[in-house]
Design an enzyme around this catalytic site. Sequence first.
Site, PDB file in Angstrom:
ATOM      1  N   ASN A   7      85.397 -67.295  18.311  1.00  0.00           N
ATOM      2  CA  ASN A   7      84.849 -66.205  19.117  1.00  0.00           C
ATOM      3  C   ASN A   7      83.336 -66.406  19.247  1.00  0.00           C
ATOM      4  O   ASN A   7      82.620 -66.409  18.241  1.00  0.00           O
ATOM      5  CB  ASN A   7      85.173 -64.866  18.438  1.00  0.00           C
ATOM      6  CG  ASN A   7      84.698 -63.685  19.250  1.00  0.00           C
ATOM      7  OD1 ASN A   7      83.570 -63.692  19.750  1.00  0.00           O
ATOM      8  ND2 ASN A   7      85.527 -62.678  19.386  1.00  0.00           N
ATOM      9  N   HIS A  10      78.943 -63.630  19.569  1.00  0.00           N
ATOM     10  CA  HIS A  10      77.657 -63.440  18.887  1.00  0.00           C
ATOM     11  C   HIS A  10      76.577 -64.382  19.378  1.00  0.00           C
ATOM     12  O   HIS A  10      75.386 -64.091  19.228  1.00  0.00           O
ATOM     13  CB  HIS A  10      77.834 -63.579  17.371  1.00  0.00           C
ATOM     14  CG  HIS A  10      78.580 -62.427  16.775  1.00  0.00           C
ATOM     15  ND1 HIS A  10      78.174 -61.121  16.939  1.00  0.00           N
ATOM     16  CD2 HIS A  10      79.712 -62.377  16.051  1.00  0.00           C
ATOM     17  CE1 HIS A  10      79.025 -60.320  16.329  1.00  0.00           C
ATOM     18  NE2 HIS A  10      79.969 -61.054  15.793  1.00  0.00           N
ATOM     19  N   HIS A  47      84.822 -61.909  24.640  1.00  0.00           N
ATOM     20  CA  HIS A  47      85.160 -60.527  24.981  1.00  0.00           C
ATOM     21  C   HIS A  47      84.230 -60.052  26.091  1.00  0.00           C
ATOM     22  O   HIS A  47      83.026 -59.877  25.873  1.00  0.00           O
ATOM     23  CB  HIS A  47      85.000 -59.665  23.716  1.00  0.00           C
ATOM     24  CG  HIS A  47      85.407 -58.238  23.878  1.00  0.00           C
ATOM     25  ND1 HIS A  47      85.395 -57.355  22.824  1.00  0.00           N
ATOM     26  CD2 HIS A  47      85.839 -57.523  24.938  1.00  0.00           C
ATOM     27  CE1 HIS A  47      85.796 -56.165  23.239  1.00  0.00           C
ATOM     28  NE2 HIS A  47      86.062 -56.242  24.526  1.00  0.00           N
ATOM     29  N   ARG A  49      83.111 -57.205  27.643  1.00  0.00           N
ATOM     30  CA  ARG A  49      83.150 -55.750  27.445  1.00  0.00           C
ATOM     31  C   ARG A  49      82.765 -55.019  28.719  1.00  0.00           C
ATOM     32  O   ARG A  49      81.987 -55.512  29.527  1.00  0.00           O
ATOM     33  CB  ARG A  49      82.166 -55.345  26.330  1.00  0.00           C
ATOM     34  CG  ARG A  49      82.555 -55.823  24.946  1.00  0.00           C
ATOM     35  CD  ARG A  49      81.531 -55.293  23.952  1.00  0.00           C
ATOM     36  NE  ARG A  49      81.483 -53.852  24.004  1.00  0.00           N
ATOM     37  CZ  ARG A  49      82.137 -53.048  23.175  1.00  0.00           C
ATOM     38  NH1 ARG A  49      82.859 -53.548  22.195  1.00  0.00           N
ATOM     39  NH2 ARG A  49      82.053 -51.747  23.300  1.00  0.00           N
ATOM     40  N   ARG A  53      77.720 -55.935  26.789  1.00  0.00           N
ATOM     41  CA  ARG A  53      76.644 -55.999  25.797  1.00  0.00           C
ATOM     42  C   ARG A  53      76.362 -57.429  25.318  1.00  0.00           C
ATOM     43  O   ARG A  53      75.279 -57.704  24.828  1.00  0.00           O
ATOM     44  CB  ARG A  53      76.918 -55.063  24.624  1.00  0.00           C
ATOM     45  CG  ARG A  53      77.898 -55.530  23.615  1.00  0.00           C
ATOM     46  CD  ARG A  53      77.885 -54.646  22.374  1.00  0.00           C
ATOM     47  NE  ARG A  53      78.212 -53.258  22.668  1.00  0.00           N
ATOM     48  CZ  ARG A  53      78.870 -52.457  21.820  1.00  0.00           C
ATOM     49  NH1 ARG A  53      79.247 -52.915  20.646  1.00  0.00           N
ATOM     50  NH2 ARG A  53      79.155 -51.214  22.139  1.00  0.00           N
ATOM     51  N   GLU A  74      89.207 -61.627  25.634  1.00  0.00           N
ATOM     52  CA  GLU A  74      89.432 -60.298  25.045  1.00  0.00           C
ATOM     53  C   GLU A  74      88.963 -59.261  26.045  1.00  0.00           C
ATOM     54  O   GLU A  74      87.895 -59.409  26.651  1.00  0.00           O
ATOM     55  CB  GLU A  74      88.624 -60.143  23.762  1.00  0.00           C
ATOM     56  CG  GLU A  74      89.246 -60.825  22.587  1.00  0.00           C
ATOM     57  CD  GLU A  74      88.410 -60.622  21.334  1.00  0.00           C
ATOM     58  OE1 GLU A  74      87.525 -59.748  21.319  1.00  0.00           O
ATOM     59  OE2 GLU A  74      88.634 -61.362  20.383  1.00  0.00           O
ATOM     60  N   THR A 105      94.412 -45.075  13.891  1.00  0.00           N
ATOM     61  CA  THR A 105      93.622 -44.739  12.701  1.00  0.00           C
ATOM     62  C   THR A 105      93.172 -45.997  11.958  1.00  0.00           C
ATOM     63  O   THR A 105      92.123 -46.017  11.343  1.00  0.00           O
ATOM     64  CB  THR A 105      94.431 -43.858  11.727  1.00  0.00           C
ATOM     65  OG1 THR A 105      95.744 -44.367  11.671  1.00  0.00           O
ATOM     66  CG2 THR A 105      94.435 -42.419  12.153  1.00  0.00           C
ATOM     67  N   GLU A 155      97.899 -59.796  17.879  1.00  0.00           N
ATOM     68  CA  GLU A 155      96.861 -60.273  16.964  1.00  0.00           C
ATOM     69  C   GLU A 155      96.699 -59.202  15.903  1.00  0.00           C
ATOM     70  O   GLU A 155      96.295 -58.069  16.206  1.00  0.00           O
ATOM     71  CB  GLU A 155      95.532 -60.523  17.692  1.00  0.00           C
ATOM     72  CG  GLU A 155      94.448 -60.990  16.711  1.00  0.00           C
ATOM     73  CD  GLU A 155      93.170 -61.472  17.381  1.00  0.00           C
ATOM     74  OE1 GLU A 155      93.253 -62.016  18.509  1.00  0.00           O
ATOM     75  OE2 GLU A 155      92.103 -61.297  16.784  1.00  0.00           O
ATOM     76  N   HIS A 215      89.437 -60.770  12.888  1.00  0.00           N
ATOM     77  CA  HIS A 215      88.398 -59.779  12.597  1.00  0.00           C
ATOM     78  C   HIS A 215      88.037 -59.791  11.110  1.00  0.00           C
ATOM     79  O   HIS A 215      88.879 -59.520  10.263  1.00  0.00           O
ATOM     80  CB  HIS A 215      88.769 -58.353  13.012  1.00  0.00           C
ATOM     81  CG  HIS A 215      87.545 -57.495  13.138  1.00  0.00           C
ATOM     82  ND1 HIS A 215      86.889 -57.294  14.330  1.00  0.00           N
ATOM     83  CD2 HIS A 215      86.813 -56.857  12.204  1.00  0.00           C
ATOM     84  CE1 HIS A 215      85.832 -56.536  14.126  1.00  0.00           C
ATOM     85  NE2 HIS A 215      85.753 -56.269  12.847  1.00  0.00           N
TER      86      HIS A 215
HETATM   87  N1  PXP Z   1      89.725 -60.749  17.148  1.00  0.00           N
HETATM   88  C1  PXP Z   1      89.346 -59.698  17.909  1.00  0.00           C
HETATM   89  C2  PXP Z   1      90.397 -58.991  18.717  1.00  0.00           C
HETATM   90  C3  PXP Z   1      88.022 -59.289  17.973  1.00  0.00           C
HETATM   91  O1  PXP Z   1      87.670 -58.240  18.754  1.00  0.00           O
HETATM   92  C4  PXP Z   1      87.057 -60.001  17.239  1.00  0.00           C
HETATM   93  C5  PXP Z   1      85.613 -59.633  17.334  1.00  0.00           C
HETATM   94  O2  PXP Z   1      85.378 -58.436  16.805  1.00  0.00           O
HETATM   95  C6  PXP Z   1      87.479 -61.070  16.451  1.00  0.00           C
HETATM   96  C7  PXP Z   1      88.805 -61.425  16.416  1.00  0.00           C
HETATM   97  C8  PXP Z   1      86.499 -61.862  15.631  1.00  0.00           C
HETATM   98  O3  PXP Z   1      86.012 -61.078  14.595  1.00  0.00           O
HETATM   99  P1  PXP Z   1      84.832 -61.632  13.686  1.00  0.00           P
HETATM  100  O4  PXP Z   1      83.628 -61.776  14.559  1.00  0.00           O
HETATM  101  O5  PXP Z   1      84.679 -60.594  12.635  1.00  0.00           O
HETATM  102  O6  PXP Z   1      85.276 -62.968  13.146  1.00  0.00           O
END
Ligand code: PXP
Length: 265
Positions: A7, A10, A47, A49, A53, A74, A105, A155, A215
């Site tokens: 991903n 960042h 992603h 969004r 952002r 995403e 939740t 996922e 995540h």
């Molecule tokens: N999977 C999904 C659906 C996400 O939204 C994210 C980013 O938040 C990730 C995986 C990757 O998460 P992380 O950056 O904590 O590795």
Amino acid sequence: MLKLGVNIDHVATLREARYRGRGFGEPDPVEAARICEAAGAHGITAHLREDRRHIQDRDIWELREKIETRLNLEMANVPEIVGIALKVRPAIVCIVPERRLEVTTEGGLDVVAAEKSLTETRMKMNDAGIEVSLFIAPDEKQIAASARVGSQFVELHTGQFAEEFHKRWGESLSSPKSEQMGSTKSRPTNLPELDRLIAGAEQAQALGLKVNAGHGLNYENLPVLFRVPHLVELNIGHSIVSRAVMAGLESAVKDMLRLMKNYQG
Ligand code: PXP
């Protein structure tokens, strides 16, 4: 073989911190994606969004054009982004919650509440040749609803697992100890959230869903996560980008110093 989707959000977060709205800037998430691929990543996750952002529309188009592995887009289940996905045609979309009302939740997508609209979107994507994944908590009802929606993948949200792991063993994540990867011998693995992920993966597999996870996964908690069966792909961003900042800083400073040696005064 367990696949890795990196991903790269960042990387774009860092670029936007300096160059928001400018249409250019470093670091470039597409270049980062190419480096991840060259290093062996099996896919790239980004992603788009609604609030843009980090990843921008141009990033998605360029990723689609330039990467050689699979693009996993995403996205929220909203008309604007669905429309973009249908034009871009990534290999797969992972539908994630962006608004509070769409979240269960446990933090995943509330598939039970949005079964009808998710089924409609799933059908549109599949008709366009795009696979669909739903980002959900390892919750029995959400998994059953995902199967009814007809998505190809779920996922499983590993955020709670990562929190629990950290509370139990919260060591410095960048410590040399994190290099003891692959060894779970020193770690008792009786985490309730891990058990939920194991049960969730079993249920999803039995219902014909393929299972990804993501995540909060990092170099420390991953060996413990390996207790979860049937995993196809992990989507990991933050820990890889964080490590890249540390592991690559030395050569960045050395490169700059090498350049500065050319100064004639
Ligand atoms: N999977 C999904 C659906 C996400 O939204 C994210 C980013 O938040 C990730 C995986 C990757 O998460 P992380 O950056 O904590 O590795």
